[in-house]
Design a protein around this motif. Structure first.
Motif, short mmCIF file in Angstrom:
data_model
loop_
_atom_site.label_atom_id
_atom_site.label_comp_id
_atom_site.label_asym_id
_atom_site.label_seq_id
_atom_site.Cartn_x
_atom_site.Cartn_y
_atom_site.Cartn_z
N GLN B 1 1.13 -1.00 -0.11
CA GLN B 1 0.08 -0.31 0.13
C GLN B 1 0.71 1.43 -0.08
OE1 GLN B 1 -3.45 -0.67 1.32
NE2 GLN B 1 -4.18 1.52 -0.02
N GLN B 2 0.54 2.55 -0.72
CA GLN B 2 1.39 3.32 -0.78
C GLN B 2 1.46 4.28 0.42
OE1 GLN B 2 0.87 5.54 -4.69
NE2 GLN B 2 2.58 6.29 -4.91
N PRO B 3 2.31 4.65 0.85
CA PRO B 3 2.16 5.78 1.80
C PRO B 3 1.66 7.27 0.85
CG PRO B 3 4.33 5.28 1.51
CD PRO B 3 3.40 4.60 1.04
N VAL B 4 0.94 8.52 1.57
CA VAL B 4 0.12 9.43 0.77
C VAL B 4 1.67 10.23 1.69
CG1 VAL B 4 -1.39 11.34 0.46
CG2 VAL B 4 -1.96 8.43 1.15
N GLN B 5 1.50 11.25 0.09
CA GLN B 5 2.86 11.85 0.82
C GLN B 5 1.73 13.61 0.40
OE1 GLN B 5 6.19 10.80 -1.21
NE2 GLN B 5 7.02 12.90 -0.44
N SER B 6 2.38 14.37 1.56
CA SER B 6 1.50 15.91 1.78
C SER B 6 2.47 16.79 1.67
CB SER B 6 0.42 16.13 1.73
OG SER B 6 -0.01 16.01 3.70
N PRO B 7 2.11 18.42 0.88
CA PRO B 7 1.54 18.40 -0.11
C PRO B 7 2.44 18.10 -1.18
CG PRO B 7 3.46 19.99 0.45
CD PRO B 7 2.98 18.97 1.56
N GLN B 8 1.30 17.71 -2.72
CA GLN B 8 2.44 17.15 -3.93
C GLN B 8 3.35 18.43 -4.15
OE1 GLN B 8 -1.01 16.97 -6.67
NE2 GLN B 8 -0.84 15.27 -6.53
N ALA B 9 3.24 20.00 -4.52
CA ALA B 9 4.75 21.02 -4.08
C ALA B 9 4.29 22.18 -3.10
CB ALA B 9 3.85 20.83 -5.83
N VAL B 10 5.61 22.13 -3.58
CA VAL B 10 5.58 23.70 -2.13
C VAL B 10 6.84 24.07 -2.87
CG1 VAL B 10 6.87 22.59 -0.77
CG2 VAL B 10 6.36 24.45 0.50
N ILE B 11 6.62 25.70 -2.86
CA ILE B 11 7.58 26.83 -2.94
C ILE B 11 7.75 27.80 -1.85
CG2 ILE B 11 8.45 28.40 -4.97
CD1 ILE B 11 5.90 27.75 -6.74
N LEU B 12 9.49 28.13 -1.87
CA LEU B 12 9.38 28.31 -1.23
C LEU B 12 10.34 29.92 -1.66
CD1 LEU B 12 11.19 25.85 1.23
CD2 LEU B 12 8.93 27.06 1.69
N ARG B 13 10.62 30.74 -0.15
CA ARG B 13 12.02 31.54 -0.71
C ARG B 13 13.33 31.37 0.22
NH1 ARG B 13 12.20 35.03 -5.09
NH2 ARG B 13 9.68 35.60 -5.61
N GLU B 14 14.23 31.10 -0.21
CA GLU B 14 15.47 30.75 0.68
C GLU B 14 15.01 31.42 2.10
OE1 GLU B 14 18.89 32.30 -1.38
OE2 GLU B 14 19.90 30.48 -0.46
N GLY B 15 15.59 30.20 3.30
CA GLY B 15 15.32 30.68 4.57
C GLY B 15 14.46 30.77 5.45
N GLU B 16 13.36 30.43 4.53
CA GLU B 16 11.49 30.02 4.76
C GLU B 16 11.59 28.27 5.35
OE1 GLU B 16 8.88 31.25 1.71
OE2 GLU B 16 8.98 32.93 2.81
N ASP B 17 10.95 28.12 5.79
CA ASP B 17 10.58 26.67 6.29
C ASP B 17 9.61 25.54 5.91
OD1 ASP B 17 11.04 27.76 9.60
OD2 ASP B 17 12.27 27.90 8.51
N ALA B 18 9.33 24.83 5.95
CA ALA B 18 8.54 24.15 4.91
C ALA B 18 8.72 22.16 5.73
CB ALA B 18 8.88 23.38 3.75
#
Lengths: 110, 113
Positions: B1-18
């Motif tokens: 069973q495939q695990p579910v990842q989120s989000p699919q995509a994220v865009i950050l500026r240098e120095g930001e957190d995710a």
């Protein structure tokens, strides 16, 4: 230290032709070995894994096969390639922890 | 069973957190995290073996909540080099000695200057 080799790096083959991809690991003994395939822009699909010489388990029924003739050698084969076999083929090894991937073979079936 | 990842995509500026999440519908033995740059093989980041375990690598850390069957990857003060696709791989308790992984579909992280 351990290293993993795969060849060839890229391959272009016609539909219906045979395939043989090779993977070798250096610097470790009796590793678990894996073959993964990644379609363009997609995730990693486990194809085969092996816990020892001659021991192969298949995850996905398909026209591919795998063999492990030596402790640190893992081979992926096909008798007749399909268009859907195109992708990025990755070999990986592990002992008890993380999986470490080889550089991969990019296969295009035309 | 495939695990579910989120989000699919994220865009950050240098120095930001995710934060990238990975959840499974089955009981987990371990969770692995990998980063893949375009055209390259995935690179192992870390493995979490016990429930509640947290690990760190530079400013990248992860936690594993065994009860919720999920893991989160934390990227702090992101750098341009963090860009890539992040995959979680789950190893089920029911796996044999091969400890084979099932990978999520990936989270594409882009860090902009």
């Amino acid at each position: 230290s351990q290293t993993i080799h795969q060849w060839p790096a890229t391959l272009v083959q016609p539909v219906g032709s045979p395939l043989s991809l090779e993977c070798t690991v250096e610097g470790t003994s009796n590793p678990n070995l894996y073959w993964y395939r990644q379609a363009a822009g997609r995730g990693l699909q486990l194809l085969f894994y092996s816990v020892g010489i001659g021991q192969i388990s298949s995850e996905v029924p398909q026209n591919l096969s795998a063999s492990r003739p030596q402790d640190r050698q893992f081979i992926l084969s096909s008798k007749k390639l399909l268009l859907s076999d195109s992708g990025f083929y990755l070999c990986a090894w592990s002992l008890t922890g993380g999986k470490f991937f080889g550089p991969g073979t990019r296969l295009t079936v035309l | 069973q495939q695990p579910v990842q989120s989000p699919q995509a994220v865009i950050l500026r240098e120095g930001e957190d995710a934060v990238i999440n990975c959840s499974s519908s089955k009981a987990l033995y371990s969770v692995h995290w990998y980063r893949q740059k375009h055209g390259e093989a995935p690179v192992f980041l870390m493995i979490l073996l016990k429930g509640g375990e947290q690990k760190g690598h530079d400013k990248i850390s992860a936690s594993f909540n065994e009860k919720k069957q999920q893991s989160s990857l934390y990227l702090t003060a992101s750098q341009l080099s963090y860009s890539g696709t992040y995959f979680c791989g789950t190893d089920l308790i029911s796996s044999g000695s091969a400890r084979q992984l099932t990978f999520g579909s990936g989270t594409q992280l882009t860090v902009l200057p």
